[in-house]
Design an enzyme around this catalytic site. Structure first.
Site, short mmCIF file in Angstrom:
data_model
loop_
_atom_site.label_atom_id
_atom_site.label_comp_id
_atom_site.label_asym_id
_atom_site.label_seq_id
_atom_site.Cartn_x
_atom_site.Cartn_y
_atom_site.Cartn_z
N GLN A 145 4.04 -0.64 3.57
CA GLN A 145 4.17 -1.75 2.61
C GLN A 145 3.88 -1.35 0.94
OE1 GLN A 145 5.24 -4.73 3.30
NE2 GLN A 145 4.96 -5.60 1.64
N SER A 180 0.91 -8.56 3.71
CA SER A 180 2.41 -8.89 4.20
C SER A 180 2.27 -9.30 5.65
CB SER A 180 3.09 -7.65 4.05
OG SER A 180 4.37 -7.77 4.67
N HIS A 182 4.60 -8.71 7.51
CA HIS A 182 5.52 -7.67 8.68
C HIS A 182 4.23 -6.81 9.16
CE1 HIS A 182 9.49 -8.43 7.40
NE2 HIS A 182 8.96 -8.69 6.33
N GLU A 237 12.60 -17.28 0.61
CA GLU A 237 13.30 -15.99 1.29
C GLU A 237 14.23 -16.86 2.71
OE1 GLU A 237 10.64 -12.93 2.39
OE2 GLU A 237 10.31 -12.48 -0.02
N HIS A 240 13.56 -14.49 6.03
CA HIS A 240 12.21 -14.19 6.70
C HIS A 240 11.72 -15.14 7.66
CE1 HIS A 240 8.23 -12.11 5.92
NE2 HIS A 240 7.87 -13.41 6.78
#
Length: 264
Positions: A145, A180, A182, A237, A240
């Site tokens: 990241q 994040s 992710h 987004e 996402h």
């Protein structure tokens, strides 16, 4: 001539006075002692009450701490709402966090093992509808990241932005390291093979239209929808997607809200 009777009377009166004085002294001493004892007992009672209250408060604090520790342990071990972990600027992950088990969903991309089945089913069902899409980003470590954020900043610096402008612009589209989703292994970026740019036009592809309509059936939500950036802190987004579980995904989609609003 000495009046012995009078002297005796005086002596008797003196003796009585002395006795009364002594008795009064004893009485005062006793009363004083009782007063001291009463005060001591009163103070002891107050002290005992205070200690009892403090003991109860301490006991409650210990119980609360144990409860919080049990909740944190349950979350860490995946026993309690693991799919609803909130990650954003106000709720960062520890830099050392790593999902318990990661499984490869496609070449080079891994996700939390617990969402693999639903994610694969969603992609397979989309393909069965004649759609062509693929995962372009999944789990990213803290270090990855940092690299992603720095690369995005460098691109903007190359475009002529000042360091502050580049930072501000980057932070609206790329989460700061530690913030994040992710890093949880629960988020994926999915794009159309017909249009591979990460911009608003991605949302106009047939693949994204299908995903936005059906992703909740598989436990996913569009994490950063349009007109919600003031709540999520991230711009729209359309690629996402975040796993939150089927029941929760249904509620969030029907109500048209974000994960932040759902967890309020």
């Amino acid at each position: 001539m000495i009046n012995f009777n009078l002297d005796k009377h005086k002596m008797k009166m003196f003796g009585m006075g002395a006795a009364l004085g002594l008795a009064a002294g004893i009485l005062l001493t006793v009363l004083g002692a009782y007063h001291i004892i009463a005060e001591t007992r009163s103070e002891a009672s107050v002290t005992e009450t205070k200690l009892t209250r403090e003991n109860e408060e301490l006991k409650q604090e210990i119980e609360n701490a144990q409860s919080e520790e049990e909740t944190e342990t349950a979350s860490a071990t995946g026993e309690s709402s693991w799919e609803l972990i909130l990650v954003n600027e106000d709720h960062p992950l520890d830099s050392s966090y790593v999902p318990e088990k990661l499984t490869e969903i496609s070449s080079g991309y891994k996700v939390d093992d617990r969402i693999v089945s639903d994610l694969r089913q969603m992609l397979d069902d989309g393909a069965a509808e004649g759609l062509s899409m693929y995962v372009t980003s999944a789990y990213r470590s803290y270090e990855q990241q940092i690299s992603t954020f720095n690369a995005s900043m460098q691109t903007r610096l190359n475009e002529g932005m000042t360091p502050l402008e580049a930072y501000q612009e980057t932070s609206t589209s790329v989460a700061l390291p530690g913030t994040s989703e992710h890093a949880t292994g629960l988020a994926v970026d999915i794009i159309s093979t017909e249009y591979e740019e990460l911009d608003d036009r991605q949302g106009d592809t047939e693949e994204q239209k299908w995903l936005m309509e059906h992703c909740w059936e598989y436990g996913f939500i569009l994490r950063y929808p349009p007109e919600k950036s003031d709540i999520t802190g991230i711009i729209y987004e359309p690629w996402h997607y975040r796993y939150v579980g089927k029941d929760t995904a249904k509620e969030i989609t029907e109500q048209g809200i974000t994960l932040e609003e759902y967890l309020e």
